[in-house]
Design a protein around this motif. Structure first.
Motif, PDB file in Angstrom:
ATOM      1  N   ARG A  16       1.858  -1.073  -9.025  1.00 28.02           N
ATOM      2  CA  ARG A  16       2.498   0.160  -8.283  1.00 28.02           C
ATOM      3  C   ARG A  16       3.416  -0.291  -7.239  1.00 28.02           C
ATOM      4  O   ARG A  16       3.066  -1.262  -6.599  1.00 28.02           O
ATOM      5  CB  ARG A  16       1.430   0.816  -7.759  1.00 28.02           C
ATOM      6  CG  ARG A  16       1.982   2.080  -6.917  1.00 28.02           C
ATOM      7  CD  ARG A  16       1.135   3.274  -6.912  1.00 28.02           C
ATOM      8  NE  ARG A  16       1.627   3.893  -8.146  1.00 28.02           N
ATOM      9  CZ  ARG A  16       1.218   5.449  -8.322  1.00 28.02           C
ATOM     10  NH1 ARG A  16       0.264   5.914  -7.490  1.00 28.02           N
ATOM     11  NH2 ARG A  16       1.514   5.937  -9.536  1.00 28.02           N
ATOM     12  N   GLY A  17       4.552   0.246  -6.897  1.00 28.21           N
ATOM     13  CA  GLY A  17       5.395  -0.231  -5.827  1.00 28.21           C
ATOM     14  C   GLY A  17       5.242   0.754  -4.523  1.00 28.21           C
ATOM     15  O   GLY A  17       5.392   0.315  -3.736  1.00 28.21           O
ATOM     16  N   LEU A  18       5.361   2.111  -4.841  1.00 27.76           N
ATOM     17  CA  LEU A  18       4.928   2.990  -3.794  1.00 27.76           C
ATOM     18  C   LEU A  18       4.072   3.964  -4.270  1.00 27.76           C
ATOM     19  O   LEU A  18       3.961   4.495  -5.280  1.00 27.76           O
ATOM     20  CB  LEU A  18       6.417   3.650  -3.167  1.00 27.76           C
ATOM     21  CG  LEU A  18       7.364   2.743  -2.516  1.00 27.76           C
ATOM     22  CD1 LEU A  18       8.599   3.588  -2.656  1.00 27.76           C
ATOM     23  CD2 LEU A  18       6.883   2.196  -1.306  1.00 27.76           C
ATOM     24  N   ASP A  19       2.955   4.313  -3.458  1.00 26.79           N
ATOM     25  CA  ASP A  19       1.940   5.366  -3.568  1.00 26.79           C
ATOM     26  C   ASP A  19       2.139   6.461  -2.815  1.00 26.79           C
ATOM     27  O   ASP A  19       1.563   6.334  -1.509  1.00 26.79           O
ATOM     28  CB  ASP A  19       0.675   4.598  -3.492  1.00 26.79           C
ATOM     29  CG  ASP A  19      -0.415   5.459  -4.147  1.00 26.79           C
ATOM     30  OD1 ASP A  19      -0.373   6.691  -4.745  1.00 26.79           O
ATOM     31  OD2 ASP A  19      -1.784   5.206  -4.027  1.00 26.79           O
ATOM     32  N   HIS A  20       2.732   7.588  -3.227  1.00 28.53           N
ATOM     33  CA  HIS A  20       2.534   8.926  -2.605  1.00 28.53           C
ATOM     34  C   HIS A  20       3.107   8.765  -1.015  1.00 28.53           C
ATOM     35  O   HIS A  20       2.495   9.065   0.025  1.00 28.53           O
ATOM     36  CB  HIS A  20       1.287   9.709  -2.461  1.00 28.53           C
ATOM     37  CG  HIS A  20       0.885  10.111  -3.821  1.00 28.53           C
ATOM     38  ND1 HIS A  20       0.222   9.317  -4.702  1.00 28.53           N
ATOM     39  CD2 HIS A  20       1.260  11.073  -4.454  1.00 28.53           C
ATOM     40  CE1 HIS A  20       0.014   9.867  -6.020  1.00 28.53           C
ATOM     41  NE2 HIS A  20       0.542  10.817  -5.878  1.00 28.53           N
ATOM     42  N   LEU A  21       4.433   8.255  -0.846  1.00 32.71           N
ATOM     43  CA  LEU A  21       5.197   8.099   0.385  1.00 32.71           C
ATOM     44  C   LEU A  21       5.651   9.144   0.699  1.00 32.71           C
ATOM     45  O   LEU A  21       6.631   9.882   0.231  1.00 32.71           O
ATOM     46  CB  LEU A  21       5.916   6.917   0.383  1.00 32.71           C
ATOM     47  CG  LEU A  21       6.876   6.732   1.668  1.00 32.71           C
ATOM     48  CD1 LEU A  21       6.020   6.001   2.764  1.00 32.71           C
ATOM     49  CD2 LEU A  21       8.081   5.802   1.455  1.00 32.71           C
ATOM     50  N   GLY A  38       5.443  -7.468  -0.925  1.00 35.23           N
ATOM     51  CA  GLY A  38       4.919  -6.717  -2.098  1.00 35.23           C
ATOM     52  C   GLY A  38       4.242  -5.415  -1.696  1.00 35.23           C
ATOM     53  O   GLY A  38       3.784  -4.872  -2.626  1.00 35.23           O
ATOM     54  N   SER A  39       4.408  -5.074  -0.573  1.00 33.89           N
ATOM     55  CA  SER A  39       3.734  -3.719  -0.165  1.00 33.89           C
ATOM     56  C   SER A  39       4.402  -2.557  -0.251  1.00 33.89           C
ATOM     57  O   SER A  39       4.117  -1.377  -0.163  1.00 33.89           O
ATOM     58  CB  SER A  39       3.089  -4.040   1.521  1.00 33.89           C
ATOM     59  OG  SER A  39       4.450  -3.967   2.236  1.00 33.89           O
ATOM     60  N   GLY A  40       5.893  -2.588  -0.407  1.00 31.49           N
ATOM     61  CA  GLY A  40       6.637  -1.695  -0.791  1.00 31.49           C
ATOM     62  C   GLY A  40       7.968  -1.520  -0.110  1.00 31.49           C
ATOM     63  O   GLY A  40       8.784  -0.589  -0.340  1.00 31.49           O
ATOM     64  N   ILE A 213       4.812   1.173   8.927  1.00 37.78           N
ATOM     65  CA  ILE A 213       4.069   0.110   8.604  1.00 37.78           C
ATOM     66  C   ILE A 213       3.233   0.488   6.994  1.00 37.78           C
ATOM     67  O   ILE A 213       2.754   1.430   6.836  1.00 37.78           O
ATOM     68  CB  ILE A 213       2.938  -0.203   9.558  1.00 37.78           C
ATOM     69  CG1 ILE A 213       3.543  -0.594  10.711  1.00 37.78           C
ATOM     70  CG2 ILE A 213       2.003  -1.585   8.998  1.00 37.78           C
ATOM     71  CD1 ILE A 213       2.633  -0.589  11.921  1.00 37.78           C
ATOM     72  N   PHE A 214       3.536  -0.482   6.178  1.00 34.70           N
ATOM     73  CA  PHE A 214       3.049  -0.320   4.688  1.00 34.70           C
ATOM     74  C   PHE A 214       1.500  -1.260   4.530  1.00 34.70           C
ATOM     75  O   PHE A 214       1.502  -2.318   5.350  1.00 34.70           O
ATOM     76  CB  PHE A 214       3.740  -0.674   3.618  1.00 34.70           C
ATOM     77  CG  PHE A 214       5.092   0.126   3.554  1.00 34.70           C
ATOM     78  CD1 PHE A 214       4.852   1.223   2.643  1.00 34.70           C
ATOM     79  CD2 PHE A 214       6.303  -0.200   4.285  1.00 34.70           C
ATOM     80  CE1 PHE A 214       6.120   1.887   2.357  1.00 34.70           C
ATOM     81  CE2 PHE A 214       7.192   0.698   4.023  1.00 34.70           C
ATOM     82  CZ  PHE A 214       7.460   1.773   3.268  1.00 34.70           C
ATOM     83  N   ASN A 215       0.693  -1.049   3.877  1.00 35.30           N
ATOM     84  CA  ASN A 215      -0.588  -1.713   3.431  1.00 35.30           C
ATOM     85  C   ASN A 215      -0.473  -2.213   2.087  1.00 35.30           C
ATOM     86  O   ASN A 215       0.625  -2.097   1.587  1.00 35.30           O
ATOM     87  CB  ASN A 215      -1.977  -0.776   3.799  1.00 35.30           C
ATOM     88  CG  ASN A 215      -1.731   0.255   2.838  1.00 35.30           C
ATOM     89  OD1 ASN A 215      -1.341   0.093   1.625  1.00 35.30           O
ATOM     90  ND2 ASN A 215      -2.631   1.477   3.098  1.00 35.30           N
ATOM     91  N   ARG A 216      -1.325  -3.183   1.713  1.00 30.97           N
ATOM     92  CA  ARG A 216      -1.485  -3.864   0.463  1.00 30.97           C
ATOM     93  C   ARG A 216      -1.546  -2.964  -0.757  1.00 30.97           C
ATOM     94  O   ARG A 216      -1.410  -3.327  -1.767  1.00 30.97           O
ATOM     95  CB  ARG A 216      -2.358  -4.955   0.448  1.00 30.97           C
ATOM     96  CG  ARG A 216      -2.352  -6.108   1.419  1.00 30.97           C
ATOM     97  CD  ARG A 216      -3.271  -7.344   1.475  1.00 30.97           C
ATOM     98  NE  ARG A 216      -2.975  -8.163   2.499  1.00 30.97           N
ATOM     99  CZ  ARG A 216      -2.163  -9.023   2.391  1.00 30.97           C
ATOM    100  NH1 ARG A 216      -1.046  -9.106   1.568  1.00 30.97           N
ATOM    101  NH2 ARG A 216      -1.963  -9.854   3.640  1.00 30.97           N
ATOM    102  N   LEU A 217      -1.717  -1.656  -0.736  1.00 30.84           N
ATOM    103  CA  LEU A 217      -2.013  -0.660  -1.532  1.00 30.84           C
ATOM    104  C   LEU A 217      -0.600   0.140  -1.913  1.00 30.84           C
ATOM    105  O   LEU A 217      -0.862   1.099  -2.506  1.00 30.84           O
ATOM    106  CB  LEU A 217      -3.167   0.395  -1.216  1.00 30.84           C
ATOM    107  CG  LEU A 217      -4.471  -0.424  -1.066  1.00 30.84           C
ATOM    108  CD1 LEU A 217      -5.466   0.698  -0.575  1.00 30.84           C
ATOM    109  CD2 LEU A 217      -4.916  -1.194  -2.545  1.00 30.84           C
ATOM    110  N   HIS A 218       0.369  -0.337  -1.048  1.00 28.33           N
ATOM    111  CA  HIS A 218       1.558   0.469  -1.310  1.00 28.33           C
ATOM    112  C   HIS A 218       1.771   1.677  -0.753  1.00 28.33           C
ATOM    113  O   HIS A 218       2.301   2.521  -1.167  1.00 28.33           O
ATOM    114  CB  HIS A 218       2.284   0.181  -2.727  1.00 28.33           C
ATOM    115  CG  HIS A 218       1.709  -0.929  -3.273  1.00 28.33           C
ATOM    116  ND1 HIS A 218       2.390  -2.176  -3.262  1.00 28.33           N
ATOM    117  CD2 HIS A 218       0.803  -1.281  -4.356  1.00 28.33           C
ATOM    118  CE1 HIS A 218       1.970  -3.006  -4.110  1.00 28.33           C
ATOM    119  NE2 HIS A 218       1.035  -2.430  -4.736  1.00 28.33           N
TER     120      HIS A 218
END
Length: 242
Positions: A16-21, A38-40, A213-218
């Motif tokens: 996954r690249g981005l998750d519900h941003l 790699g967080s997005g 700020i993004f986390n490792r789960l994108h």
């Protein structure tokens, strides 16, 4: 409101690249996208610039939905690229002309501007980015910091209202980093919206006014002003370790 993103998702073949941003950005902001590699961050910049389209969710610019269908129209795509300019992390992919002056002239030439208007833009953008002495140099022979400034000059030649920068300080000397950040602050003061991806908080902590700020789960982990961040030393310490 300049940019609105709602439930944006993007997938690569194996991850996954981005998750519900979801977020909004107003005109004139200086935004730093932070997070581990790699967080997005780069994925978001690619979507904002029209180089990629989300799997789902919505991206609006000035209230206009920017979709895959919208981007298939050449005229609409050109309009987007006039509004939003991007400096890539690897500037070698966007420098391809035989001289710096030709590099900066390329975009305005594609717009069909007159020779005098093109020359004016070239001169203005070289001066703004302190590249006048590089005018006749071959871009691929320049140093890393010089390439970044030339790439920025070529983007500014289209006079975009939004500047996207992917790790613009990577590989630069301390002096070149300061020069780039000072230039970006001047551009913001002139009315540009700056959205910059970085994983080095120490480099950008004094210039960024807002930190996404993004986390490792994108996913979006935090959205903070500079003042908010200064009140949270534990968050600052976390960003220092990216």
């Amino acid at each position: 409101m300049l940019i609105k993103l709602a439930n944006l998702c993007y997938d690569y073949p194996n991850t996954r690249g981005l998750d519900h941003l979801s977020l909004t950005i107003d005109a004139g902001e200086f935004v730093c996208l932070m997070g581990p590699n790699g967080s997005g961050k780069s994925t978001l910049l690619r979507i904002l610039s029209g180089l990629a389209s989300p799997k789902s969710g919505e991206y609006q610019l000035h209230g206009q939905a920017v979709t895959a269908a919208y981007l298939t129209d050449a005229q609409q795509r050109q309009q987007l690229h006039q509004k939003i300019g991007m400096v890539f992390q690897n500037t070698d992919v966007q420098l391809f002309n035989t001289s710096v002056a030709e590099e900066v002239a390329f975009g305005p030439r594609q717009l069909g501007l007159s020779a005098s208007a093109i020359e004016q833009r070239v001169n203005d953008c070289l001066q703004l980015t302190a590249c006048e002495d590089l005018r006749d140099r071959v871009p691929y022979q320049l140093s890393g910091g010089e390439k970044k400034r030339v790439a920025l000059a070529s983007v500014l030649a289209l006079n975009p209202e939004i500047l996207l920068l992917d790790e613009p300080l990577n590989g630069l000397t301390i002096a070149a980093q300061r020069q780039m950040l000072t230039l970006l602050q001047r551009l913001q003061a002139a009315g540009k919206t700056i959205i910059m991806a970085s994983h080095n908080f120490q480099q950008v902590q004094t210039v960024g006014q807002r930190f996404i700020i993004f986390n490792r789960l994108h996913q979006l982990d935090a959205d903070m002003s500079q003042a908010d961040l200064q009140r949270q030393p534990e968050r600052q310490a976390q960003l220092m370790t990216l």
